[in-house]
Enzyme design. Structure first.
Site, PDB file in Angstrom:
ATOM      1  N   ASP A  37       0.878  -1.185  -0.141  1.00 49.50           N
ATOM      2  CA  ASP A  37      -0.020   0.149  -0.090  1.00 49.50           C
ATOM      3  C   ASP A  37       0.655   1.345   0.101  1.00 49.50           C
ATOM      4  O   ASP A  37       2.013   1.291   0.391  1.00 49.50           O
ATOM      5  CB  ASP A  37      -0.813  -0.200   1.300  1.00 49.50           C
ATOM      6  CG  ASP A  37      -2.190   0.926   1.021  1.00 49.50           C
ATOM      7  OD1 ASP A  37      -3.177   0.453   1.219  1.00 49.50           O
ATOM      8  OD2 ASP A  37      -2.052   2.107   0.889  1.00 49.50           O
ATOM      9  N   ASP A  58       3.735   2.573  -4.521  1.00 50.61           N
ATOM     10  CA  ASP A  58       2.721   3.065  -5.372  1.00 50.61           C
ATOM     11  C   ASP A  58       2.466   2.514  -6.555  1.00 50.61           C
ATOM     12  O   ASP A  58       3.432   2.340  -7.667  1.00 50.61           O
ATOM     13  CB  ASP A  58       3.422   4.468  -5.550  1.00 50.61           C
ATOM     14  CG  ASP A  58       2.462   5.519  -6.626  1.00 50.61           C
ATOM     15  OD1 ASP A  58       1.653   4.878  -6.957  1.00 50.61           O
ATOM     16  OD2 ASP A  58       2.840   6.595  -6.616  1.00 50.61           O
ATOM     17  N   VAL A  59       1.365   1.897  -6.686  1.00 48.60           N
ATOM     18  CA  VAL A  59       1.387   0.963  -7.907  1.00 48.60           C
ATOM     19  C   VAL A  59       1.297   1.531  -9.239  1.00 48.60           C
ATOM     20  O   VAL A  59       1.472   1.017 -10.248  1.00 48.60           O
ATOM     21  CB  VAL A  59      -0.060   0.233  -7.770  1.00 48.60           C
ATOM     22  CG1 VAL A  59      -0.015  -0.941  -6.599  1.00 48.60           C
ATOM     23  CG2 VAL A  59      -1.267   1.040  -7.768  1.00 48.60           C
ATOM     24  N   ASN A  85      -6.064  -4.590  -6.020  1.00 45.71           N
ATOM     25  CA  ASN A  85      -7.167  -3.696  -5.297  1.00 45.71           C
ATOM     26  C   ASN A  85      -6.962  -2.275  -5.150  1.00 45.71           C
ATOM     27  O   ASN A  85      -7.834  -1.487  -4.987  1.00 45.71           O
ATOM     28  CB  ASN A  85      -7.476  -4.329  -3.956  1.00 45.71           C
ATOM     29  CG  ASN A  85      -8.082  -3.623  -3.137  1.00 45.71           C
ATOM     30  OD1 ASN A  85      -9.624  -3.607  -2.976  1.00 45.71           O
ATOM     31  ND2 ASN A  85      -7.521  -2.877  -2.103  1.00 45.71           N
ATOM     32  N   SER A 144     -15.146  -1.938 -10.806  1.00 48.88           N
ATOM     33  CA  SER A 144     -16.319  -1.265 -10.105  1.00 48.88           C
ATOM     34  C   SER A 144     -17.357  -1.271 -11.202  1.00 48.88           C
ATOM     35  O   SER A 144     -17.246  -1.649 -12.391  1.00 48.88           O
ATOM     36  CB  SER A 144     -15.875   0.229  -9.926  1.00 48.88           C
ATOM     37  OG  SER A 144     -17.273   0.931  -9.587  1.00 48.88           O
ATOM     38  N   TYR A 157     -12.333   7.915 -13.858  1.00 49.29           N
ATOM     39  CA  TYR A 157     -12.512   6.647 -13.036  1.00 49.29           C
ATOM     40  C   TYR A 157     -13.247   5.592 -13.689  1.00 49.29           C
ATOM     41  O   TYR A 157     -12.712   4.244 -13.879  1.00 49.29           O
ATOM     42  CB  TYR A 157     -13.047   6.911 -11.501  1.00 49.29           C
ATOM     43  CG  TYR A 157     -13.372   5.912 -10.628  1.00 49.29           C
ATOM     44  CD1 TYR A 157     -12.260   5.382  -9.745  1.00 49.29           C
ATOM     45  CD2 TYR A 157     -14.419   5.320 -10.182  1.00 49.29           C
ATOM     46  CE1 TYR A 157     -12.338   4.361  -8.950  1.00 49.29           C
ATOM     47  CE2 TYR A 157     -14.651   4.373  -9.469  1.00 49.29           C
ATOM     48  CZ  TYR A 157     -13.719   3.811  -8.598  1.00 49.29           C
ATOM     49  OH  TYR A 157     -13.839   2.797  -7.832  1.00 49.29           O
ATOM     50  N   LYS A 161     -11.767   2.005 -14.988  1.00 44.85           N
ATOM     51  CA  LYS A 161     -12.352   0.432 -14.421  1.00 44.85           C
ATOM     52  C   LYS A 161     -12.869  -0.372 -15.648  1.00 44.85           C
ATOM     53  O   LYS A 161     -12.749  -1.608 -15.678  1.00 44.85           O
ATOM     54  CB  LYS A 161     -13.644   0.919 -13.281  1.00 44.85           C
ATOM     55  CG  LYS A 161     -13.029   1.542 -12.186  1.00 44.85           C
ATOM     56  CD  LYS A 161     -11.963   0.664 -11.468  1.00 44.85           C
ATOM     57  CE  LYS A 161     -11.579   1.145  -9.823  1.00 44.85           C
ATOM     58  NZ  LYS A 161     -10.817   0.386  -9.166  1.00 44.85           N
ATOM     59  N   THR A 192     -16.284   2.139   2.765  1.00 49.73           N
ATOM     60  CA  THR A 192     -14.817   2.208   2.961  1.00 49.73           C
ATOM     61  C   THR A 192     -14.449   3.502   3.030  1.00 49.73           C
ATOM     62  O   THR A 192     -15.427   4.738   2.840  1.00 49.73           O
ATOM     63  CB  THR A 192     -14.163   1.715   1.953  1.00 49.73           C
ATOM     64  OG1 THR A 192     -14.239   2.666   0.644  1.00 49.73           O
ATOM     65  CG2 THR A 192     -14.283   0.323   1.786  1.00 49.73           C
TER      66      THR A 192
HETATM   67  N1  LIG Z   1     -15.687   1.802  -1.978  1.00 50.63           N
HETATM   68  C1  LIG Z   1     -16.521   1.763  -3.149  1.00 50.63           C
HETATM   69  O1  LIG Z   1     -17.734   1.959  -3.066  1.00 50.63           O
HETATM   70  C2  LIG Z   1     -15.855   0.982  -4.138  1.00 50.63           C
HETATM   71  C3  LIG Z   1     -16.824   0.626  -5.342  1.00 50.63           C
HETATM   72  C4  LIG Z   1     -16.237   0.037  -6.242  1.00 50.63           C
HETATM   73  C5  LIG Z   1     -14.898  -0.257  -6.452  1.00 50.63           C
HETATM   74  N2  LIG Z   1     -14.006   0.105  -5.320  1.00 50.63           N
HETATM   75  C6  LIG Z   1     -12.616  -0.080  -5.686  1.00 50.63           C
HETATM   76  O2  LIG Z   1     -12.249  -1.063  -4.411  1.00 50.63           O
HETATM   77  C7  LIG Z   1     -10.757  -0.766  -4.466  1.00 50.63           C
HETATM   78  C8  LIG Z   1     -10.531  -0.787  -2.852  1.00 50.63           C
HETATM   79  O3  LIG Z   1     -10.967   0.502  -2.425  1.00 50.63           O
HETATM   80  P1  LIG Z   1     -11.537   0.893  -0.963  1.00 50.63           P
HETATM   81  O4  LIG Z   1     -13.197   0.928  -1.387  1.00 50.63           O
HETATM   82  O5  LIG Z   1     -11.352  -0.267  -0.065  1.00 50.63           O
HETATM   83  O6  LIG Z   1     -11.302   2.051  -0.535  1.00 50.63           O
HETATM   84  P2  LIG Z   1     -10.049   2.440   0.391  1.00 50.63           P
HETATM   85  O7  LIG Z   1      -9.699   3.946   0.288  1.00 50.63           O
HETATM   86  O8  LIG Z   1     -10.263   2.090   1.904  1.00 50.63           O
HETATM   87  O9  LIG Z   1      -8.577   1.569   0.086  1.00 50.63           O
HETATM   88  C9  LIG Z   1      -8.014   2.036  -1.018  1.00 50.63           C
HETATM   89  C10 LIG Z   1      -6.376   1.482  -0.783  1.00 50.63           C
HETATM   90  O10 LIG Z   1      -5.599   1.664  -1.763  1.00 50.63           O
HETATM   91  C11 LIG Z   1      -4.467   2.267  -1.389  1.00 50.63           C
HETATM   92  N3  LIG Z   1      -3.919   3.101  -2.429  1.00 50.63           N
HETATM   93  C12 LIG Z   1      -4.562   4.149  -3.016  1.00 50.63           C
HETATM   94  N4  LIG Z   1      -3.508   4.376  -4.212  1.00 50.63           N
HETATM   95  C13 LIG Z   1      -2.671   3.541  -4.110  1.00 50.63           C
HETATM   96  C14 LIG Z   1      -1.260   3.380  -4.922  1.00 50.63           C
HETATM   97  N5  LIG Z   1      -1.390   4.357  -6.173  1.00 50.63           N
HETATM   98  N6  LIG Z   1      -0.499   2.368  -4.468  1.00 50.63           N
HETATM   99  C15 LIG Z   1      -0.931   1.834  -3.423  1.00 50.63           C
HETATM  100  N7  LIG Z   1      -1.792   1.836  -2.841  1.00 50.63           N
HETATM  101  C16 LIG Z   1      -2.847   2.661  -3.130  1.00 50.63           C
HETATM  102  C17 LIG Z   1      -4.894   3.460  -0.334  1.00 50.63           C
HETATM  103  O11 LIG Z   1      -3.857   3.799   0.469  1.00 50.63           O
HETATM  104  C18 LIG Z   1      -5.956   2.441   0.444  1.00 50.63           C
HETATM  105  O12 LIG Z   1      -5.311   1.773   1.512  1.00 50.63           O
HETATM  106  C19 LIG Z   1     -10.614   0.437  -5.409  1.00 50.63           C
HETATM  107  O13 LIG Z   1      -9.774   0.145  -6.344  1.00 50.63           O
HETATM  108  C20 LIG Z   1     -11.742   1.145  -5.396  1.00 50.63           C
HETATM  109  O14 LIG Z   1     -11.597   1.744  -6.795  1.00 50.63           O
HETATM  110  C21 LIG Z   1     -14.526   0.911  -4.197  1.00 50.63           C
END
Ligand SMILES: NC(=O)c1ccc[n+]([C@@H]2O[C@H](COP(=O)([O-])OP(=O)(O)OC[C@H]3O[C@@H](n4cnc5c(N)ncnc54)[C@H](O)[C@@H]3O)[C@@H](O)[C@H]2O)c1
Length: 252
Positions: A37, A58-59, A85, A144, A157, A161, A192
């Site tokens: 992360d 940083d991915v 993720n 997503s 976004y 996706k 989240t």
């Molecule tokens: N929360 C929602 O409603 C939702 C819905 C559909 C999809 N998503 C997707 O689910 C995934 C997880 O998100 P979440 O909801 O758990 O949110 P979150 O913000 O809790 O988690 C995202 C994590 O990714 C890390 N991160 C962000 N950019 C990064 C990078 N460049 N390199 C490494 N780490 C990085 C952040 O530090 C965080 O720990 C994401 O890909 C998001 O797009 C979320």
């Protein structure tokens, strides 16, 4: 026998939300987990708790992704699962937000695609050869519902996706003969850090919950369980699937 005993799993964005939930589930099922992360402290805290290994990554930076895969190789000698993720829609630190295309500066477009789409692509690029050397593996990409259909106001976004969905399909076809399965989950709204700011106001809450016929947001665990299933041998003949985890949103 636990499903991931002896297996090595990398979860990107593993420090919080769905990634954290997945790390906990994989560890509980016996996996050696790399919590990757860009929040290095959060990753370290969780890794300590679950007996995993943390890495600040940083991915969007290919060198970081290479270091992440190398860590799995040097520490454990193999890689069985990659859960791509990590993702962002808005970022206070990088100062970009979800917006329509006419309101999205080109630089924000670059950042959003770099983290969500390129990050996933680089993960696949560097994980697959190691998985193939070990006899196979499973990749799960977290896209997503916004990659499936048009939800106004999150254009970059949604495009990122959608790209992850296409990438999943092509990689699934390319690599199954070498034993690597590639699948994709498409969550609806999940409780989240990503949705938290919107849930603070009544209007925002209505907008987020309105995306789900279930009338509520998912928990991180509800989504993570599906990712863990797709990564497990229980899904050994599931490949190239784009699976909504959305309380019925995509069925409308
Ligand atoms: N929360 C929602 O409603 C939702 C819905 C559909 C999809 N998503 C997707 O689910 C995934 C997880 O998100 P979440 O909801 O758990 O949110 P979150 O913000 O809790 O988690 C995202 C994590 O990714 C890390 N991160 C962000 N950019 C990064 C990078 N460049 N390199 C490494 N780490 C990085 C952040 O530090 C965080 O720990 C994401 O890909 C998001 O797009 C979320």
């Amino acid at each position: 026998m636990k499903r991931f005993e002896g297996k090595v799993v990398i979860v990107t964005g593993g420090a919080s939300g769905q990634g954290e939930a997945a790390c906990r589930l994989f560890a509980a099922e016996g996996a050696s987990v790399v919590v990757a992360d860009w929040n290095g402290e959060g990753a370290a805290r969780l890794a300590d708790e679950i007996g995993g290994v943390a890495l600040r990554v940083d991915v969007s930076q290919e060198v970081d992704v290479i270091a992440m895969i190398r860590l799995a190789e040097t520490r454990f000698g193999r890689l069985d699962v990659l859960f791509n993720n990590a993702g962002v829609g808005h970022s206070e630190s990088a100062r970009f937000k979800m917006a329509s295309i006419v309101e999205t500066p080109g630089e924000d477009w670059d950042n959003i695609l770099a983290i969500n789409l390129k990050g996933c692509a680089m993960g696949c690029k560097h994980a697959i050869p190691l998985m193939v050397r070990g006899g196979g593996g499973a990749i799960v990409n977290n896209a997503s519902i916004m990659g499936i259909a048009g939800v106004p106001g999150a254009d970059a976004y949604s495009a990122a996706k959608g790209g992850m969905i296409s990438l999943t399909r092509v990689l699934a076809v390319e690599w199954i003969e070498k034993g690597v399965r590639v699948n994709c989950i498409c969550p609806g709204p999940v409780a989240t850090g990503m949705t938290a700011p919107m849930m603070e106001t009544e209007e925002g809450r209505r907008e987020v919950i309105g995306l789900s016929p279930a009338g509520r947001v998912a928990t991180s665990e509800e989504v993570a369980k599906v990712a863990v299933f797709l990564a497990s041998d229980d899904a050994s003949f599931v490949n190239g699937v784009i699976l909504p985890v959305d309380g019925g949103w995509a069925a409308r």
